[in-house]
Write a protein that holds these residues in place. Structure first.
Motif, PDB file in Angstrom:
ATOM      1  N   TRP A  16       0.840  -1.208   0.000  1.00 41.59           N
ATOM      2  CA  TRP A  16       0.000   0.000   0.000  1.00 41.59           C
ATOM      3  C   TRP A  16       0.869   1.249   0.000  1.00 41.59           C
ATOM      4  O   TRP A  16       0.558   2.226  -0.705  1.00 41.59           O
ATOM      5  N   GLU A  17       1.944   1.271   0.792  1.00 33.90           N
ATOM      6  CA  GLU A  17       2.830   2.438   0.870  1.00 33.90           C
ATOM      7  C   GLU A  17       3.531   2.684  -0.464  1.00 33.90           C
ATOM      8  O   GLU A  17       3.707   3.844  -0.869  1.00 33.90           O
ATOM      9  N   LYS A  18       3.917   1.630  -1.144  1.00 35.15           N
ATOM     10  CA  LYS A  18       4.540   1.790  -2.461  1.00 35.15           C
ATOM     11  C   LYS A  18       3.567   2.410  -3.455  1.00 35.15           C
ATOM     12  O   LYS A  18       3.935   3.306  -4.230  1.00 35.15           O
ATOM     13  N   GLU A  19       2.328   1.924  -3.444  1.00 35.77           N
ATOM     14  CA  GLU A  19       1.321   2.477  -4.348  1.00 35.77           C
ATOM     15  C   GLU A  19       1.051   3.946  -4.022  1.00 35.77           C
ATOM     16  O   GLU A  19       0.872   4.761  -4.926  1.00 35.77           O
ATOM     17  N   ARG A  20       1.013   4.252  -2.745  1.00 39.64           N
ATOM     18  CA  ARG A  20       0.755   5.641  -2.328  1.00 39.64           C
ATOM     19  C   ARG A  20       1.872   6.567  -2.786  1.00 39.64           C
ATOM     20  O   ARG A  20       1.613   7.650  -3.326  1.00 39.64           O
ATOM     21  N   PHE A  21       3.107   6.176  -2.585  1.00 39.95           N
ATOM     22  CA  PHE A  21       4.214   7.031  -3.001  1.00 39.95           C
ATOM     23  C   PHE A  21       4.285   7.145  -4.522  1.00 39.95           C
ATOM     24  O   PHE A  21       4.594   8.216  -5.052  1.00 39.95           O
ATOM     25  N   ASN A  28       0.272  12.657  -9.088  1.00 42.96           N
ATOM     26  CA  ASN A  28      -0.163  13.924  -8.502  1.00 42.96           C
ATOM     27  C   ASN A  28       0.891  15.032  -8.584  1.00 42.96           C
ATOM     28  O   ASN A  28       0.559  16.219  -8.539  1.00 42.96           O
ATOM     29  N   LEU A  29       2.153  14.642  -8.669  1.00 46.85           N
ATOM     30  CA  LEU A  29       3.228  15.636  -8.575  1.00 46.85           C
ATOM     31  C   LEU A  29       3.249  16.577  -9.772  1.00 46.85           C
ATOM     32  O   LEU A  29       3.213  16.148 -10.931  1.00 46.85           O
ATOM     33  N   ALA A  31       4.160  21.204 -10.519  1.00 50.66           N
ATOM     34  CA  ALA A  31       4.932  22.340 -10.020  1.00 50.66           C
ATOM     35  C   ALA A  31       4.284  23.024  -8.821  1.00 50.66           C
ATOM     36  O   ALA A  31       4.885  23.931  -8.234  1.00 50.66           O
ATOM     37  N   SER A  32       3.078  22.603  -8.445  1.00 55.67           N
ATOM     38  CA  SER A  32       2.394  23.247  -7.318  1.00 55.67           C
ATOM     39  C   SER A  32       3.080  22.888  -6.002  1.00 55.67           C
ATOM     40  O   SER A  32       3.564  21.759  -5.815  1.00 55.67           O
ATOM     41  N   GLN A  33       3.100  23.851  -5.097  1.00 52.95           N
ATOM     42  CA  GLN A  33       3.758  23.647  -3.803  1.00 52.95           C
ATOM     43  C   GLN A  33       3.041  22.575  -2.996  1.00 52.95           C
ATOM     44  O   GLN A  33       3.677  21.792  -2.279  1.00 52.95           O
ATOM     45  N   GLU A  34       1.734  22.506  -3.111  1.00 51.02           N
ATOM     46  CA  GLU A  34       0.963  21.536  -2.337  1.00 51.02           C
ATOM     47  C   GLU A  34       1.333  20.099  -2.701  1.00 51.02           C
ATOM     48  O   GLU A  34       1.535  19.253  -1.811  1.00 51.02           O
ATOM     49  N   SER A  35       1.417  19.815  -4.000  1.00 53.15           N
ATOM     50  CA  SER A  35       1.740  18.450  -4.425  1.00 53.15           C
ATOM     51  C   SER A  35       3.157  18.058  -4.012  1.00 53.15           C
ATOM     52  O   SER A  35       3.407  16.909  -3.618  1.00 53.15           O
ATOM     53  N   ILE A  36       4.094  18.998  -4.062  1.00 49.46           N
ATOM     54  CA  ILE A  36       5.478  18.716  -3.650  1.00 49.46           C
ATOM     55  C   ILE A  36       5.539  18.476  -2.140  1.00 49.46           C
ATOM     56  O   ILE A  36       6.226  17.556  -1.674  1.00 49.46           O
ATOM     57  N   CYS A  37       4.783  19.261  -1.372  1.00 55.04           N
ATOM     58  CA  CYS A  37       4.770  19.088   0.088  1.00 55.04           C
ATOM     59  C   CYS A  37       4.161  17.750   0.487  1.00 55.04           C
ATOM     60  O   CYS A  37       4.614  17.119   1.448  1.00 55.04           O
ATOM     61  N   ALA A  39       4.243  14.888  -1.194  1.00 57.94           N
ATOM     62  CA  ALA A  39       5.221  13.830  -1.454  1.00 57.94           C
ATOM     63  C   ALA A  39       6.378  13.906  -0.454  1.00 57.94           C
ATOM     64  O   ALA A  39       6.868  12.866   0.019  1.00 57.94           O
ATOM     65  N   MET A  40       6.799  15.118  -0.124  1.00 64.42           N
ATOM     66  CA  MET A  40       7.897  15.275   0.838  1.00 64.42           C
ATOM     67  C   MET A  40       7.482  14.805   2.223  1.00 64.42           C
ATOM     68  O   MET A  40       8.262  14.148   2.931  1.00 64.42           O
ATOM     69  N   SER A  41       6.260  15.128   2.633  1.00 66.58           N
ATOM     70  CA  SER A  41       5.768  14.696   3.949  1.00 66.58           C
ATOM     71  C   SER A  41       5.748  13.178   4.052  1.00 66.58           C
ATOM     72  O   SER A  41       6.126  12.611   5.083  1.00 66.58           O
TER      73      SER A  41
END
Length: 278
Positions: A16-21, A28-29, A31-37, A39-41
């Motif tokens: 599940w974690e692999k699919e989520r990442f 989803n990734l 240039a928006s700051q939200e999508s980058i945050c 993935a980083m979180s």
């Protein structure tokens, strides 16, 4: 065992974690700051699997599929940079694992970015990539996360240039020479301070105390005390008239005339004018 793997970032993601990442990274990734945050979180929440997450991120950045746009690769590069920045923050578990992984894989990543589209990318696309790469490398310089020679290497990888071995050696020698000069300056400063202290000690305590000898400082104090005693003992004798400079004044040398009774203001007080103070 699990705790040791966690501290080394060697845990693995479940399905599940692999699919989520994968969803955060590839779907989803942008240039928006939200999508980058987002993935980083996820990356820091699952920092126990830092090595696996780093490998997945590297794989996505090395993709040369014609369907991968420059904007997508730039967004993934920004994610890499944000993870690197936050890996320096205190209190983030296994943060150093991300920094080490990024340092190892960055040369290959920047070289791949320079070959975007297998060399068939247009001038406008490459200009956009170059601007993003310059922005990221400038940020890394400001963060002082890597030394300047490493940053130069990454820039050269992107531009397809080769850094000569001679230049690398020269930069290393200059860096070593600078460190040696700094160490020499510090040592020289310490030596000067030590000499000043020794000179001061030599003046104030040339002879050990209790040896029966007089130190320089003691001798100075005795001389000052002796001078003070001599000044106090100079009572001397009365001076004779012959020792006086000049001649005695006569009445003719006085300025003006003597006052008479008429020159006195007011009248003499009588007995009646005296106030009784009893």
């Amino acid at each position: 065992m699990e705790r040791a793997k966690f501290s080394r970032g060697e845990l693995t993601l479940n399905d599940w974690e692999k699919e989520r990442f994968d969803e955060l990274l590839r779907k989803n990734l942008c240039a928006s700051q939200e999508s980058i945050c987002d993935a980083m979180s996820f990356a820091f929440e699952k920092s126990g699997a830092a090595r696996e997450i780093s490998a997945l991120l590297k794989e996505s950045l090395l993709e040369q599929d014609g369907g991968i746009s420059a904007d997508t690769r730039i967004a993934r590069l920004f994610l890499l940079s944000d993870i690197l920045f936050n890996s320096q923050q205190p209190g983030v578990k296994n943060a150093f694992q991300y920094r080490d992984a990024i340092e190892k894989m960055s040369p290959e990543i920047f070289e791949s970015l320079g070959r975007h589209g297998n060399g068939r990318a247009g001038r406008i696309v490459m200009a956009k990539l170059k601007k993003a790469v310059s922005s990221v490398l400038s940020a890394w310089v400001n963060w002082s996360v890597f030394d300047s020679s490493y940053i130069d290497e990454l820039e050269s990888k992107f531009e397809g240039r080769k850094i000569s071995v001679a230049k690398i050696i020269q930069e290393e020698e200059e860096k070593e020479e600078e460190q040696v000069n700094e160490a020499t300056e510090i040592e020289s400063s310490e030596t000067v301070n030590a000499e000043e202290i020794e000179t001061h000690d030599a003046k104030t305590s040339t002879i050990p105390k209790g040896s029966g000898f007089v130190t320089v400082a003691d001798q100075d104090e005795k001389n000052d005390l002796k001078s003070a005693i001599v000044d106090e003992d100079l009572d001397g004798e009365a001076l004779d008239d012959d020792d006086l400079d000049g001649e005695p004044l006569s009445d003719g040398d006085l300025d003006g005339e003597p006052l008479s009774d008429e020159d006195l203001d007011g009248e003499a007080l009588g007995d009646d004018d005296i106030l009784d103070t009893d």
